[in-house]
Design a protein around this motif. Sequence first.
Motif, PDB file in Angstrom:
ATOM      1  N   THR A  16      52.289 -42.685   6.966  1.00  0.00           N
ATOM      2  CA  THR A  16      53.556 -43.660   7.266  1.00  0.00           C
ATOM      3  C   THR A  16      54.641 -43.972   6.354  1.00  0.00           C
ATOM      4  O   THR A  16      55.766 -44.282   6.354  1.00  0.00           O
ATOM      5  CB  THR A  16      52.413 -45.121   7.185  1.00  0.00           C
ATOM      6  OG1 THR A  16      51.390 -45.045   7.687  1.00  0.00           O
ATOM      7  CG2 THR A  16      53.598 -46.736   7.759  1.00  0.00           C
ATOM      8  N   ASP A  17      54.295 -43.914   5.012  1.00  0.00           N
ATOM      9  CA  ASP A  17      55.641 -44.223   3.558  1.00  0.00           C
ATOM     10  C   ASP A  17      55.987 -42.564   3.223  1.00  0.00           C
ATOM     11  O   ASP A  17      56.217 -43.123   2.503  1.00  0.00           O
ATOM     12  CB  ASP A  17      55.218 -45.725   2.334  1.00  0.00           C
ATOM     13  CG  ASP A  17      53.765 -45.426   2.079  1.00  0.00           C
ATOM     14  OD1 ASP A  17      53.954 -43.643   2.436  1.00  0.00           O
ATOM     15  OD2 ASP A  17      53.098 -45.740   1.539  1.00  0.00           O
ATOM     16  N   GLN A  18      54.265 -41.216   3.637  1.00  0.00           N
ATOM     17  CA  GLN A  18      55.429 -40.949   3.323  1.00  0.00           C
ATOM     18  C   GLN A  18      54.954 -40.483   1.807  1.00  0.00           C
ATOM     19  O   GLN A  18      55.554 -39.415   1.674  1.00  0.00           O
ATOM     20  CB  GLN A  18      56.875 -40.260   3.273  1.00  0.00           C
ATOM     21  CG  GLN A  18      57.202 -40.517   5.410  1.00  0.00           C
ATOM     22  CD  GLN A  18      58.146 -39.599   5.663  1.00  0.00           C
ATOM     23  OE1 GLN A  18      58.555 -38.990   4.807  1.00  0.00           O
ATOM     24  NE2 GLN A  18      57.993 -39.177   7.096  1.00  0.00           N
ATOM     25  N   GLU A 115      46.325 -40.577   5.823  1.00  0.00           N
ATOM     26  CA  GLU A 115      46.019 -42.022   5.654  1.00  0.00           C
ATOM     27  C   GLU A 115      47.337 -42.394   6.818  1.00  0.00           C
ATOM     28  O   GLU A 115      48.729 -41.625   6.467  1.00  0.00           O
ATOM     29  CB  GLU A 115      46.293 -43.350   4.697  1.00  0.00           C
ATOM     30  CG  GLU A 115      45.272 -42.813   3.388  1.00  0.00           C
ATOM     31  CD  GLU A 115      45.571 -43.217   2.403  1.00  0.00           C
ATOM     32  OE1 GLU A 115      44.613 -44.085   1.729  1.00  0.00           O
ATOM     33  OE2 GLU A 115      47.339 -43.656   2.085  1.00  0.00           O
ATOM     34  N   GLY A 116      47.194 -43.270   7.996  1.00  0.00           N
ATOM     35  CA  GLY A 116      48.420 -43.716   8.170  1.00  0.00           C
ATOM     36  C   GLY A 116      48.892 -43.092   9.496  1.00  0.00           C
ATOM     37  O   GLY A 116      47.993 -41.662  10.049  1.00  0.00           O
ATOM     38  N   VAL A 131      53.579 -29.785  -1.882  1.00  0.00           N
ATOM     39  CA  VAL A 131      53.280 -30.728  -0.836  1.00  0.00           C
ATOM     40  C   VAL A 131      54.036 -30.966  -0.258  1.00  0.00           C
ATOM     41  O   VAL A 131      55.254 -32.144  -0.855  1.00  0.00           O
ATOM     42  CB  VAL A 131      51.905 -31.730  -1.186  1.00  0.00           C
ATOM     43  CG1 VAL A 131      51.453 -31.951   1.085  1.00  0.00           C
ATOM     44  CG2 VAL A 131      50.569 -31.296  -1.916  1.00  0.00           C
ATOM     45  N   GLN A 132      54.378 -31.057   1.358  1.00  0.00           N
ATOM     46  CA  GLN A 132      55.687 -31.350   1.871  1.00  0.00           C
ATOM     47  C   GLN A 132      55.200 -31.692   3.856  1.00  0.00           C
ATOM     48  O   GLN A 132      54.141 -30.971   4.003  1.00  0.00           O
ATOM     49  CB  GLN A 132      56.485 -30.411   2.217  1.00  0.00           C
ATOM     50  CG  GLN A 132      57.473 -29.590   0.920  1.00  0.00           C
ATOM     51  CD  GLN A 132      58.488 -28.779   1.293  1.00  0.00           C
ATOM     52  OE1 GLN A 132      57.552 -27.627   1.663  1.00  0.00           O
ATOM     53  NE2 GLN A 132      59.041 -28.359   1.528  1.00  0.00           N
ATOM     54  N   LEU A 133      56.162 -32.775   4.061  1.00  0.00           N
ATOM     55  CA  LEU A 133      55.599 -32.910   5.204  1.00  0.00           C
ATOM     56  C   LEU A 133      56.917 -32.407   6.040  1.00  0.00           C
ATOM     57  O   LEU A 133      58.187 -32.767   6.144  1.00  0.00           O
ATOM     58  CB  LEU A 133      55.632 -34.616   5.316  1.00  0.00           C
ATOM     59  CG  LEU A 133      54.548 -35.408   4.870  1.00  0.00           C
ATOM     60  CD1 LEU A 133      54.948 -36.841   5.099  1.00  0.00           C
ATOM     61  CD2 LEU A 133      53.047 -34.985   4.720  1.00  0.00           C
ATOM     62  N   ARG A 134      56.710 -31.845   7.471  1.00  0.00           N
ATOM     63  CA  ARG A 134      57.672 -30.982   8.008  1.00  0.00           C
ATOM     64  C   ARG A 134      57.715 -31.371   9.930  1.00  0.00           C
ATOM     65  O   ARG A 134      56.289 -32.288   9.794  1.00  0.00           O
ATOM     66  CB  ARG A 134      57.490 -29.200   8.282  1.00  0.00           C
ATOM     67  CG  ARG A 134      57.441 -29.027   6.547  1.00  0.00           C
ATOM     68  CD  ARG A 134      57.438 -27.662   6.853  1.00  0.00           C
ATOM     69  NE  ARG A 134      57.591 -26.497   5.703  1.00  0.00           N
ATOM     70  CZ  ARG A 134      58.930 -26.676   5.015  1.00  0.00           C
ATOM     71  NH1 ARG A 134      59.793 -26.684   6.595  1.00  0.00           N
ATOM     72  NH2 ARG A 134      59.206 -25.481   3.464  1.00  0.00           N
TER      73      ARG A 134
END
Length: 624
Positions: A16-18, A115-116, A131-134
């Motif tokens: 949610t909040d990355q 989470e989220g 660690v990356q969100l893509r």
Amino acid sequence: MYQGGYTGKILRINLTDQSITKEDLPQKTAKDYIGGAGFCIKYLFDEVKKGEDPLGPGNKLIFAPGPFTGTKIPCASRMAVGAKSPLTNTIGVALTGGYFPVELKYAGYDAVIIEGKAEKPTYIQIKDSKVQLRSAVDLWGMKTSDCQQVIKNKLNDQSVRIACIGPAGENLSKMASIINEMRAAGRRGLGAVMGSKNLKAIAIKGTGTIAVSSAEKFKPAVAAMKGAMKDSPTLYPFFSKTGTSGGVDMFCSLGIFAAKNYSATGEFEPVAEIGLKAQSSRRAGRAHCSGCPVGCTHLKRVKTGAHAGTIAEGPEFETLYSFGGMTGVEDIDSVIAADRLADEYGLDTISAGVTIAFAMELYEKGILNSDDTGGMELNFGNHIAMLELLRLMSFREGIGDLLADGTKAAAEKIGKGSEKYAMHVKGLELPAYDPRGSKAQGVNYATAYCGADHNRGYAIQEIFGHSIPFSVNRFDIKRKGELTAFNQDMRTAIGDCTTFCIFVFDMALAESAFQIIGNLLSALTGFEYTQDDFMKVGERINNIARAFNVREGFTRAQDTLPNRLLTEPLKAGASKGHALSKNDLDEMLDEYYTKRGWDLNTGNPKREKLVELGLEYVADIILK
Ligand code: SF4
């Protein structure tokens, strides 16, 4: 500071909040819960609130390897995946192997807690500490093998390991699995939890190593394990050559291979059609989990029909049961094709097959008709309808939408007495072993913390004749409650927490497991475990899991079996005439609760038991 076995780090990712944080794994958590399923259950109890929507952002999805994962211990490349299950509303844990768990450990983590909910389809890339969100917008809708290949291409790295969901998880089918390579964390709909978070995949690459506390003790302990495996009369001579797929022949010969939605066990025994001989002409190679010399995975190629040429990793025994025995399908090629399709769509093969069998029985009984099925003739044995239903359930099209959440939810919607044909416990579809001819399996189905799961308390004594802790007669109800509590605690600690492969445990180690696994664990981690310590860890975890379910409103009333099993004796086969009455089950349950120190009326753990296990805070929450 950990001496060995653990990285000491938990990775927490909030979609949610990355935010991405790393925290220390408390030494007491490691000692008291070992790892794998133990970590999942401990963190889920502590962090998921009562009544949380399993498909809401408040649920958490945890990936946890064990201390053995990634070490030189053979057959220990597994991990547990945990969340509150959308299928059962209980605590949910599924185990899987392959290569992903090892990579997770090499990247430096004893668990990843997610989470989220991401705003848009996302995948997580983990490369050691980075660690990356893509974006996964372009991956959404892909089958699992395509998704894995496209991510590898994007990252320009064919060695990255990936766990992902298919269309079933995206469409929130409560039977959705999480697939890594063609391995599945299959049961309890954890793929839907991943889909509900808009999380398509996790891609991992790790370059670390796992420390060993005492190399001097570790080397002989590994040698003792390898020696026990070599000495087993079944592991290499039989199991390695056939994998679990030899089970059709074996369990038909015992008269407990459940068939046609549990209405024809012992009558419909498709050994010639889908047993070992039929499979042998479809062999297409072998596969191993990381660091496994056994290699029980046998690939099969479809020879005929619309899916000719398709290769599946399996089918494993439970898949032969669900897509063969339960649906009455005698065509081996369709069973292999169904196995591959389920992996590609990301559906649990057991729940999917049992749900299709349920629909077939309703159709044969006239409770569903061709208006409901879109014109499909859904009789037992219709292999074309079975394959089509897998697609419909994954995409929630037509009758597939009705069936996509499993037998319990479908029966609630259909009504008309259909519940009595829904073969589930707490919403989880039954595995292959008919408990009318194997009574302890029944007590385990009724009481396992996550519904009817054979692996949580598998009665090796009834099936393989093991005598630890004592020998039993499979038809008898005597001492089966006590035996089930023992099996659940032993398997939880020795298998699900260290993440040692339970197939190898069953074939080679059962009688000497406490000593061999105990020596390995203490040489690796520096923590000492006696047999009593192991049993306490297993007991602690089964109690905290039970407490999670008690907090969700579960009581003794849900510890039961489908009505058919309690009212109809077996009509044919090697277990003919054997039955399991409600009184039998109640007697075994009374013994089970007594052994566990749980209240006989409610099935709740008593305060003194929780305090004895160091779970006073749990007692304060559930017994206030
Ligand atoms: S025996 Fe089979 S499931 Fe177990 S670790 Fe080896 S390949 Fe994997």
